[in-house]
Design a protein around this motif. Structure first.
Motif, PDB file in Angstrom:
ATOM      1  N   TYR A  98     -38.642 138.883  35.352  1.00 13.95           N
ATOM      2  CA  TYR A  98     -37.759 138.418  34.287  1.00 13.95           C
ATOM      3  C   TYR A  98     -37.994 136.929  34.089  1.00 13.95           C
ATOM      4  CZ  TYR A  98     -34.997 142.680  33.973  1.00 13.95           C
ATOM      5  OH  TYR A  98     -34.589 143.963  33.753  1.00 13.95           O
ATOM      6  N   VAL A  99     -37.796 136.483  32.852  1.00 18.19           N
ATOM      7  CA  VAL A  99     -37.888 135.055  32.559  1.00 18.19           C
ATOM      8  C   VAL A  99     -36.538 134.577  32.038  1.00 18.19           C
ATOM      9  CG1 VAL A  99     -40.370 135.072  32.164  1.00 18.19           C
ATOM     10  CG2 VAL A  99     -38.828 135.450  30.236  1.00 18.19           C
ATOM     11  N   LEU A 100     -36.235 133.330  32.341  1.00 21.86           N
ATOM     12  CA  LEU A 100     -34.958 132.723  32.024  1.00 21.86           C
ATOM     13  C   LEU A 100     -35.176 131.507  31.139  1.00 21.86           C
ATOM     14  CD1 LEU A 100     -31.894 132.025  32.609  1.00 21.86           C
ATOM     15  CD2 LEU A 100     -32.748 130.815  34.630  1.00 21.86           C
ATOM     16  N   PRO A 101     -34.586 131.499  29.931  1.00 23.08           N
ATOM     17  CA  PRO A 101     -34.699 130.303  29.096  1.00 23.08           C
ATOM     18  C   PRO A 101     -33.811 129.183  29.642  1.00 23.08           C
ATOM     19  CG  PRO A 101     -33.333 131.951  27.999  1.00 23.08           C
ATOM     20  CD  PRO A 101     -33.829 132.570  29.274  1.00 23.08           C
ATOM     21  N   ILE A 102     -34.349 127.982  29.673  1.00 27.59           N
ATOM     22  CA  ILE A 102     -33.585 126.808  30.098  1.00 27.59           C
ATOM     23  C   ILE A 102     -33.356 125.963  28.852  1.00 27.59           C
ATOM     24  CG2 ILE A 102     -33.485 124.790  31.611  1.00 27.59           C
ATOM     25  CD1 ILE A 102     -33.600 127.405  33.166  1.00 27.59           C
ATOM     26  N   LYS A 103     -32.124 125.975  28.355  1.00 24.53           N
ATOM     27  CA  LYS A 103     -31.866 125.322  27.071  1.00 24.53           C
ATOM     28  C   LYS A 103     -31.997 123.803  27.167  1.00 24.53           C
ATOM     29  CE  LYS A 103     -26.841 125.779  27.370  1.00 24.53           C
ATOM     30  NZ  LYS A 103     -25.703 126.331  26.652  1.00 24.53           N
ATOM     31  N   ARG A 104     -32.271 123.234  26.011  1.00 23.60           N
ATOM     32  CA  ARG A 104     -32.545 121.800  25.919  1.00 23.60           C
ATOM     33  C   ARG A 104     -31.402 120.954  26.477  1.00 23.60           C
ATOM     34  NH1 ARG A 104     -34.482 120.771  20.487  1.00 23.60           N
ATOM     35  NH2 ARG A 104     -36.518 121.197  21.370  1.00 23.60           N
TER      36      ARG A 104
END
Length: 100
Positions: free
Chosen positions: A71-77
């Motif tokens: 799984y991949v996790l977005p790291i928001k700005r």
């Protein structure tokens, strides 16, 4: 299920800017999540999670990535700015499954 791990931030290849920055969850834990999620996944196979990186905590989704087998996790700005992170940095994080 709660997972604690360190991961390197990386950019989605299709983008030239830092708007799509991710980390990869460990493969072994990703396999466990797939088993636990079963039919409870949402759009694109996503699973809802609560994430903590440094002093930042937010709710988002993780997504399966067949090329990385995890799984991949977005790291928001906003989190990257608050925690002074950019692609290539390694961050310690806690990921908790929310709806499972």
């Amino acid at each position: 299920m709660v997972i604690e791990f360190d991961a390197e931030l990386w950019l989605w290849e299709a983008r030239r800017d830092d708007s799509w920055t991710f980390v990869s969850l460990p493969v072994e834990e990703s396999e466990e999540i797939r088993e636990m999620a079963g039919g409870q996944r949402h759009g694109f196979g996503s699973v809802r999670v609560r994430v903590t990186v440094g002093s930042s905590t937010w709710t988002t989704s993780i997504f399966p990535d067949s090329t990385r087998n995890c799984y991949v996790l977005p790291i928001k700005r906003a989190v990257r700015r608050a925690e002074d992170l950019e692609a290539g940095d390694v961050a310690s994080m806690t990921v908790e499954l929310v709806d499972i």
